[in-house]
Design a protein around this motif. Structure first.
Motif, mmCIF file in Angstrom:
data_model
loop_
_atom_site.group_PDB
_atom_site.id
_atom_site.type_symbol
_atom_site.label_atom_id
_atom_site.label_comp_id
_atom_site.label_asym_id
_atom_site.label_seq_id
_atom_site.Cartn_x
_atom_site.Cartn_y
_atom_site.Cartn_z
ATOM 1 N N LEU A 31 0.963 -1.246 -0.029
ATOM 2 C CA LEU A 31 -0.079 -0.090 0.043
ATOM 3 C C LEU A 31 1.020 1.068 0.019
ATOM 4 O O LEU A 31 0.507 2.283 -0.700
ATOM 5 N N LEU A 32 1.863 1.116 0.757
ATOM 6 C CA LEU A 32 2.830 2.299 0.685
ATOM 7 C C LEU A 32 3.670 2.592 -0.696
ATOM 8 O O LEU A 32 3.744 3.743 -1.111
ATOM 9 N N VAL A 33 3.794 1.535 -1.268
ATOM 10 C CA VAL A 33 4.119 1.792 -2.868
ATOM 11 C C VAL A 33 3.223 2.552 -3.735
ATOM 12 O O VAL A 33 3.626 3.423 -4.338
ATOM 13 N N LEU A 34 2.067 2.038 -3.479
ATOM 14 C CA LEU A 34 0.790 2.690 -4.299
ATOM 15 C C LEU A 34 0.577 3.936 -3.966
ATOM 16 O O LEU A 34 0.550 4.853 -4.707
ATOM 17 N N LEU A 35 0.758 4.299 -2.597
ATOM 18 C CA LEU A 35 0.834 5.770 -2.125
ATOM 19 C C LEU A 35 1.942 6.516 -2.509
ATOM 20 O O LEU A 35 1.495 7.827 -3.154
ATOM 21 N N ILE A 36 3.001 6.017 -2.892
ATOM 22 C CA ILE A 36 4.141 6.947 -3.415
ATOM 23 C C ILE A 36 3.975 6.945 -5.077
ATOM 24 O O ILE A 36 4.144 8.105 -5.292
ATOM 25 N N LEU A 37 3.710 6.052 -5.684
ATOM 26 C CA LEU A 37 3.161 6.023 -7.170
ATOM 27 C C LEU A 37 1.931 7.108 -7.524
ATOM 28 O O LEU A 37 2.387 7.671 -8.597
ATOM 29 N N GLY A 38 1.062 7.194 -6.301
ATOM 30 C CA GLY A 38 0.157 8.112 -6.869
ATOM 31 C C GLY A 38 0.419 9.230 -6.904
ATOM 32 O O GLY A 38 -0.357 10.151 -7.174
ATOM 33 N N MET A 39 1.602 9.722 -6.327
ATOM 34 C CA MET A 39 1.853 11.165 -6.196
ATOM 35 C C MET A 39 2.584 11.463 -7.686
ATOM 36 O O MET A 39 2.620 12.639 -8.002
ATOM 37 N N PHE A 40 2.858 10.668 -8.378
ATOM 38 C CA PHE A 40 3.422 10.855 -9.905
ATOM 39 C C PHE A 40 2.808 10.227 -11.084
ATOM 40 O O PHE A 40 3.233 10.514 -12.149
ATOM 41 N N MET A 41 1.784 9.269 -10.602
ATOM 42 C CA MET A 41 1.245 8.698 -11.909
ATOM 43 C C MET A 41 -0.268 8.665 -11.645
ATOM 44 O O MET A 41 -1.017 9.010 -10.629
ATOM 45 N N ASP A 42 -1.129 8.565 -12.686
ATOM 46 C CA ASP A 42 -2.453 8.515 -12.814
ATOM 47 C C ASP A 42 -2.976 7.055 -12.220
ATOM 48 O O ASP A 42 -2.068 6.169 -12.198
ATOM 49 N N GLN A 43 -4.258 6.934 -12.099
ATOM 50 C CA GLN A 43 -4.826 5.705 -11.488
ATOM 51 C C GLN A 43 -4.615 4.545 -12.353
ATOM 52 O O GLN A 43 -4.199 3.405 -11.862
ATOM 53 N N ILE A 44 -5.030 4.722 -13.335
ATOM 54 C CA ILE A 44 -5.059 3.487 -14.495
ATOM 55 C C ILE A 44 -3.543 3.118 -14.484
ATOM 56 O O ILE A 44 -3.539 1.898 -14.439
ATOM 57 N N SER A 45 -2.545 3.858 -14.590
ATOM 58 C CA SER A 45 -0.947 3.459 -14.909
ATOM 59 C C SER A 45 -0.704 2.748 -13.734
ATOM 60 O O SER A 45 -0.107 1.583 -13.754
ATOM 61 N N MET A 46 -1.235 3.128 -12.526
ATOM 62 C CA MET A 46 -0.634 2.446 -11.159
ATOM 63 C C MET A 46 -1.366 1.070 -11.078
ATOM 64 O O MET A 46 -0.663 0.314 -10.777
ATOM 65 N N MET A 47 -2.592 0.990 -11.650
ATOM 66 C CA MET A 47 -3.286 -0.316 -11.770
ATOM 67 C C MET A 47 -2.441 -1.336 -12.547
ATOM 68 O O MET A 47 -2.226 -2.735 -12.311
ATOM 69 N N MET A 48 -2.018 -0.846 -13.841
ATOM 70 C CA MET A 48 -1.531 -1.569 -14.817
ATOM 71 C C MET A 48 -0.281 -2.256 -14.399
ATOM 72 O O MET A 48 0.360 -3.309 -14.580
ATOM 73 N N LEU A 49 0.518 -1.192 -13.677
ATOM 74 C CA LEU A 49 1.952 -1.636 -13.293
ATOM 75 C C LEU A 49 1.947 -2.435 -12.217
ATOM 76 O O LEU A 49 2.844 -3.468 -11.950
#
Length: 437
Positions: A330-348
């Motif tokens: 969840l922390l990785v997702l939180l950090i990614l969310g600062m720089f990426m859009d939601q769909i890109s986060m899901m795909m990665l």
């Protein structure tokens, strides 16, 4: 450790292409074809990827996506939204800070009618900001509630992002949609607590003002005319799924039909509105389906290369408690969310996270709901939170980006608290799906 080099090459290529401006869906497609050519036997591998790709989007469970998109387009283009706000405004009367409470209540209701956080936030900003500025509300009482309530559309059905997540993760979409109701309503209640505390410590944040008082019967009648009919749409989507009368696909069709019916009753349904709504829904759906095709193909390439299974084995080799691994994800997702859009986060992340979650024996509805909330948080966190930029577009003149960020901080804290509550009290997310089953 050959799998690690493959993993870094695949993920790094996607990030590099995105950094130079390639749209995320096309970045994934280019990496998919390149990896298939190199890892799966040249052109034969590419042909196999192409033949598998079509099956990833030609599935019946994806029908709710265009229906939910059409619902949102019709709802906003027919002008039904202002009628609801006017009715709720009259109903609240002279409650201190009522426009902030109106924002949370209206945003929660619209989340159950539109399914788009961006549209929700933009619409509330255009409708409410001028009135709140005129009433001398402070920025934290204007922008914070709008962004917090706008983000609820990710959780409360209908939600296109939830349908996409369920399709990518192979989780029952109906259960996942219904699971968002509890956390979404809990979040709305905690938002109201935030507003009360802000007014407690700063009474001037939402000054009281004199207003003509209408009879209660008149306010109730106005609300009954403009708010209660919207319950038909909510019941058509949430109620039918919860009662087991309709599948998510059938409920999405009933929802779109109910919005069309309401627009016709209010005489707001025109050929121009229908055409624009269909075009908007088609554009949004096409984008989501292309992203879904790219993502599922990427997961297949990852699995073929052995990177997925080896990543799971590597993660399990550390003697960490399941909750520790969950918090790290969840922390990785939180950090990614600062720089990426939601769909890109899901795909990665989904091709990596889902095998780990299954290996650890997590309830996938419970796990998915926490992921969706943290993904939603990315819309509110700087420097690239989408809702922050939407809010800047309708914020009062002279508003700085820093003040927008500052105003949303309490609502970000609320969402983190809700994630923690779900983590330790799973029925918040799993209760309604269990009842439905």
């Amino acid at each position: 450790m050959d799998w690690l080099y493959t993993f870094i090459a695949l993920i790094g290529s996607v990030i590099a292409l995105g950094a130079i401006g390639v749209p995320v869906a096309f970045a994934f497609l280019l990496v998919n074809f390149g990896a298939a050519f190199l890892l799966m036997g040249g052109l034969a591998g590419v042909q196999q990827v192409v033949s598998n790709a079509s099956s990833s989007i030609s599935i019946f469970s994806l029908v709710p996506v265009p229906m939910f998109m059409l619902m949102g387009e019709l709802f906003f283009r027919t002008g039904l939204a202002p009628r609801v706000f006017d009715a709720l405004d009259k109903l609240l009367g002279r409650i201190p800070g009522r426009l902030s409470f109106l924002t949370v209540g209206g945003g929660t209701l619209f989340a159950a009618l539109s399914g788009s956080s961006l549209a929700n936030t933009a619409m509330m900003g255009s409708l409410l900001v001028p009135n709140m500025v005129a009433r001398q509300y402070k920025p934290k009482m204007i922008m914070g509630p709008i962004m917090g309530a706008g983000a609820l559309a990710v959780l409360i059905p209908p939600s296109g992002l939830t349908v996409l997540y369920g399709s990518l993760s192979n989780i029952d979409i109906g259960s996942l949609l219904i699971a968002g109701v509890g956390p979404g309503l809990l979040m709305a209640v905690l938002y109201c607590v935030v507003i009360i505390l802000q007014m407690w410590f700063d009474p001037e944040a939402a000054p009281a003002y004199a207003e003509a008082r209408e009879p209660l019967a008149s306010r109730l009648w106005f609300a009954a005319q403009n708010v209660l009919p919207m319950g038909v749409v909510i019941f058509a989507v949430i109620g039918l799924i919860l009662l087991g009368v309709a599948t998510p696909t059938e409920a999405s069709a009933f929802g779109a039909l109910s919005v069309i019916g309401l627009a016709a009753v209010y005489r707001r349904l025109t050929i121009n509105v229908v055409v624009k709504s269909l075009m908007g829904a088609m554009r949004s759906t096409s984008m989501l389906l292309l992203i879904l095709l790219s993502s599922t193909t990427f997961a297949q390439v990852m699995a073929f290369s052995g990177a997925s299974s080896q990543m799971v084995s590597f993660a399990m080799s550390f003697d960490l408690a399941p909750f520790t691994i969950l918090i790290m994800m969840l922390l990785v997702l939180l950090i990614l969310g600062m720089f990426m859009d939601q769909i890109s986060m899901m795909m990665l992340t989904l091709p990596i996270y889902l095998p780990i979650a299954n290996t650890l024996g997590f309830d996938m509805i419970w796990f998915g709901m926490m992921q969706l909330i943290v993904i939603e948080l990315g819309m509110l966190t700087p420097p690239f939170g989408l809702l922050l930029f939407v809010m800047m577009g309708s914020a009062p003149a002279g508003t700085t980006f820093g003040s927008v960020v500052k105003s949303v901080v309490p609502y970000v804290v609320v969402q983190i608290i809700v994630v923690a509550l779900i983590m330790f009290i799973p029925p918040i997310a799993t209760g309604l799906p269990s009842l439905m089953r």
